[in-house]
Scaffold this motif. Structure first.
Motif, PDB file in Angstrom:
ATOM      1  N   GLN A   1       4.422   1.529   6.195  1.00 55.81           N
ATOM      2  CA  GLN A   1       3.735   2.218   7.272  1.00 55.81           C
ATOM      3  C   GLN A   1       2.249   1.843   7.306  1.00 55.81           C
ATOM      4  OE1 GLN A   1       5.044   5.007   9.643  1.00 55.81           O
ATOM      5  NE2 GLN A   1       6.604   3.452   9.266  1.00 55.81           N
ATOM      6  N   ALA A   2       1.669   1.618   6.145  1.00 54.34           N
ATOM      7  CA  ALA A   2       0.273   1.175   6.083  1.00 54.34           C
ATOM      8  C   ALA A   2       0.145  -0.303   6.435  1.00 54.34           C
ATOM      9  CB  ALA A   2      -0.290   1.435   4.683  1.00 54.34           C
ATOM     10  N   ALA A   3       1.115  -1.104   6.012  1.00 60.95           N
ATOM     11  CA  ALA A   3       1.047  -2.554   6.231  1.00 60.95           C
ATOM     12  C   ALA A   3       1.050  -2.919   7.704  1.00 60.95           C
ATOM     13  CB  ALA A   3       2.210  -3.249   5.525  1.00 60.95           C
ATOM     14  N   MET A   4       1.761  -2.159   8.518  1.00 62.22           N
ATOM     15  CA  MET A   4       1.856  -2.511   9.929  1.00 62.22           C
ATOM     16  C   MET A   4       0.525  -2.355  10.671  1.00 62.22           C
ATOM     17  SD  MET A   4       3.971   0.628  11.718  1.00 62.22           S
ATOM     18  CE  MET A   4       5.352   0.601  10.572  1.00 62.22           C
ATOM     19  N   LEU A   5      -0.441  -1.696  10.046  1.00 60.36           N
ATOM     20  CA  LEU A   5      -1.745  -1.533  10.684  1.00 60.36           C
ATOM     21  C   LEU A   5      -2.453  -2.867  10.902  1.00 60.36           C
ATOM     22  CD1 LEU A   5      -3.062   1.573   8.703  1.00 60.36           C
ATOM     23  CD2 LEU A   5      -2.052   1.543  10.998  1.00 60.36           C
ATOM     24  N   ARG A   6      -2.033  -3.903  10.184  1.00 61.84           N
ATOM     25  CA  ARG A   6      -2.692  -5.200  10.314  1.00 61.84           C
ATOM     26  C   ARG A   6      -2.325  -5.926  11.606  1.00 61.84           C
ATOM     27  NH1 ARG A   6       1.964  -6.760   7.646  1.00 61.84           N
ATOM     28  NH2 ARG A   6       2.707  -8.901   8.022  1.00 61.84           N
ATOM     29  N   HIS A   7      -1.200  -5.583  12.199  1.00 63.48           N
ATOM     30  CA  HIS A   7      -0.698  -6.373  13.321  1.00 63.48           C
ATOM     31  C   HIS A   7      -1.657  -6.445  14.511  1.00 63.48           C
ATOM     32  CE1 HIS A   7       2.920  -7.141  11.185  1.00 63.48           C
ATOM     33  NE2 HIS A   7       3.348  -5.898  11.224  1.00 63.48           N
ATOM     34  N   PRO A   8      -2.262  -5.337  14.944  1.00 59.90           N
ATOM     35  CA  PRO A   8      -3.212  -5.467  16.060  1.00 59.90           C
ATOM     36  C   PRO A   8      -4.396  -6.367  15.724  1.00 59.90           C
ATOM     37  CG  PRO A   8      -2.533  -3.179  15.794  1.00 59.90           C
ATOM     38  CD  PRO A   8      -2.028  -3.920  14.590  1.00 59.90           C
ATOM     39  N   ARG A   9      -4.888  -6.295  14.500  1.00 60.11           N
ATOM     40  CA  ARG A   9      -6.062  -7.117  14.175  1.00 60.11           C
ATOM     41  C   ARG A   9      -5.716  -8.595  14.066  1.00 60.11           C
ATOM     42  NH1 ARG A   9      -5.870  -4.240   8.947  1.00 60.11           N
ATOM     43  NH2 ARG A   9      -5.256  -5.668   7.268  1.00 60.11           N
TER      44      ARG A   9
ATOM     45  N   ALA B   1       0.851  -1.177   0.000  1.00 58.12           N
ATOM     46  CA  ALA B   1       0.000   0.000   0.000  1.00 58.12           C
ATOM     47  C   ALA B   1       0.883   1.222   0.000  1.00 58.12           C
ATOM     48  CB  ALA B   1      -0.903   0.017   1.227  1.00 58.12           C
ATOM     49  N   SER B   2       0.330   2.353  -0.454  1.00 55.84           N
ATOM     50  CA  SER B   2       1.076   3.584  -0.475  1.00 55.84           C
ATOM     51  C   SER B   2       0.317   4.629   0.312  1.00 55.84           C
ATOM     52  CB  SER B   2       1.312   4.051  -1.916  1.00 55.84           C
ATOM     53  OG  SER B   2       2.148   5.179  -1.930  1.00 55.84           O
ATOM     54  N   SER B   3       0.795   5.833   0.369  1.00 58.15           N
ATOM     55  CA  SER B   3       0.132   6.886   1.125  1.00 58.15           C
ATOM     56  C   SER B   3       0.259   8.196   0.384  1.00 58.15           C
ATOM     57  CB  SER B   3       0.762   7.007   2.508  1.00 58.15           C
ATOM     58  OG  SER B   3       0.281   8.149   3.183  1.00 58.15           O
ATOM     59  N   GLU B   4      -0.779   9.014   0.466  1.00 54.04           N
ATOM     60  CA  GLU B   4      -0.749  10.322  -0.179  1.00 54.04           C
ATOM     61  C   GLU B   4      -0.137  11.376   0.730  1.00 54.04           C
ATOM     62  OE1 GLU B   4      -4.708  11.175  -1.397  1.00 54.04           O
ATOM     63  OE2 GLU B   4      -4.739   9.622  -2.929  1.00 54.04           O
TER      64      GLU B   4
END
Length: 399
Positions: free
Chosen positions: A355-363, A31-34
């Motif tokens: 930075q976006a990919a790490m958002l999956r870890h808590p879930r 994923a990317s970020s704006e």
């Protein structure tokens, strides 16, 4: 001694995912970020990175081998292990410094990267200390068994604008990447069913199992990560687990060695996972994805692809013995790609993707907790329930 037994997004990130795919980014992320990244202390593109390796057990040895294979990109500066004799021996071999604690290594400005391969229960404090020291972090899973601690680590990594990559090595396996490619290309159509089979071999050492967090957080979380990856970040709405323990020593730990899980998703997707701590015929990992247009199946990897047919019948080669043989290449690839990610710098699309990919870890940890609670409570658990409240009644050590 330190012993360890051993990397899709929400709908809001779908457009960024497409951008990163177009740019052929780090496959651990996607994923990317704006938003422009904040400034941070990271190595310049292509520079040799100073490395600290924490933990010299089984996983640590895998990473040590990978570091040796990347002399132009990495320079091992520190090894850290609670076994001082082991640390000193490796330091003499590698020409680096040794310590039984990470403090001096984290204070060393020449260290850019920290690789954490210590015992499972030490991951979170070592991750937090490394991020606080502004180091880029690659850690073996899990970050923590507690959702709140995983969220703390992710929040800190994002606040410091630092990579925090967790070693789910199946994402770097050639077979599973080919499966993922078919799914992403729409070859199987709308996803209906995913079947995962994970059978370890041999039974892990008991000293490892005592600190592993149990089969849900230690073993099944790999399957949850694969399902998260293959579905583009879909989150189950309910989960049901059943299990049994055949090994009396594992049973004494209050753990299981054989588990089956059924999960239902808002999209209608159903996932089924079976796992066992041992399989007499060798290491076994398979994934089948069934959809509206067909099926894609990643079979178990054998020691060769040769089938012998004689008058006695068809004879197949044996399966790989255990995970070090099965994922030898994947362990190397995951570290190579992490180093490339760090070298690319904070302004790279790959860094924004991570930075976006790490958002999956808590879930992922939340899903593993829900699965364990389903078994302990003997009922289906809905992900909207207060899992912390449920855990207090059946898991005394829950954070």
């Amino acid at each position: 001694s330190i012993i360890d037994h051993q990397g899709s997004f929400p709908a809001s990130l779908s457009r960024a995912f497409k951008m990163s795919a177009k740019n052929q980014l780090h496959p651990e992320t996607g994923a990317s970020s704006e938003q422009p990244p904040k400034k941070t202390k990271m190595s310049a593109t292509g520079a040799q990175l100073g490395v600290c390796l924490i933990g010299l057990g089984r996983s640590g040895q895998f990473h040590l081998t990978s570091i040796k294979s990347l002399p132009a990109a990495t320079k091992l500066l520190w090894v850290v292990d609670i076994d001082e004799v082991r640390a000193q021996s490796v330091a003499e071999e590698m020409g680096c410094k040794a310590s039984s604690k990470p403090d001096d290594a984290l204070a060393d400005p020449a260290v850019n990267v920290v690789i954490i391969a210590s015992t499972t229960d030490t991951h979170f404090p070592f991750i937090m200390a490394s991020l606080e020291a502004s180091k880029c972090v690659f850690a073996e899973k899990p970050i923590s068994h507690a959702v709140s601690e995983v969220q703390q680590a992710v929040n800190l990594a994002q606040a410091r604008n630092l990579p925090l990559v967790c070693g789910y090595q199946r994402r770097c396996d050639n077979n599973f990447r080919a499966l993922k490619k078919h799914v992403d290309n729409g070859a199987v159509g709308t996803l209906k069913v995913i079947k995962s089979c994970s059978r370890d071999n041999p039974v892990p050492p008991l000293e490892y199992l005592r600190t592993s967090g149990g089969i849900f957080q230690d073993m099944l979380i790999h399957d949850f990560d694969m399902q998260d990856w293959l579905t583009g970040g879909q989150v189950p709405e309910s989960i049901t687990s059943v299990g049994h323990c055949y090994n009396p020593e594992v049973e004494k730990m209050g753990d299981l060695d054989t588990v089956a899980i059924l999960a239902k998703y808002p999209s209608g997707l159903i996932t089924m996972t079976d796992t066992c701590r041992d399989a007499a015929y060798g290491y076994d990992q398979r994934v089948e994805v069934f959809g509206s247009n067909g099926m894609a199946n990643a079979r178990n990897e054998l020691t060769s692809c040769v089938e012998l047919a004689t008058a006695e019948g068809h004879m197949m080669p044996p399966a790989q013995w255990s995970f070090p043989e099965r994922y030898k290449h994947a362990y190397k690839v995951e570290l190579e790609e992490f180093i490339e990610l760090v070298q690319a710098g904070v302004n790279s699309p790959a860094h924004c993707a991570e930075q976006a990919a790490m958002l999956r870890h808590p879930r992922l940890v939340k899903t593993a907790l829900a699965a364990e609670l389903s078994w302990r409570l003997g009922r289906q658990v809905d992900l909207v329930e207060d899992l912390d409240l449920l855990a207090k009644g059946v898991m005394p050590d829950h954070h």
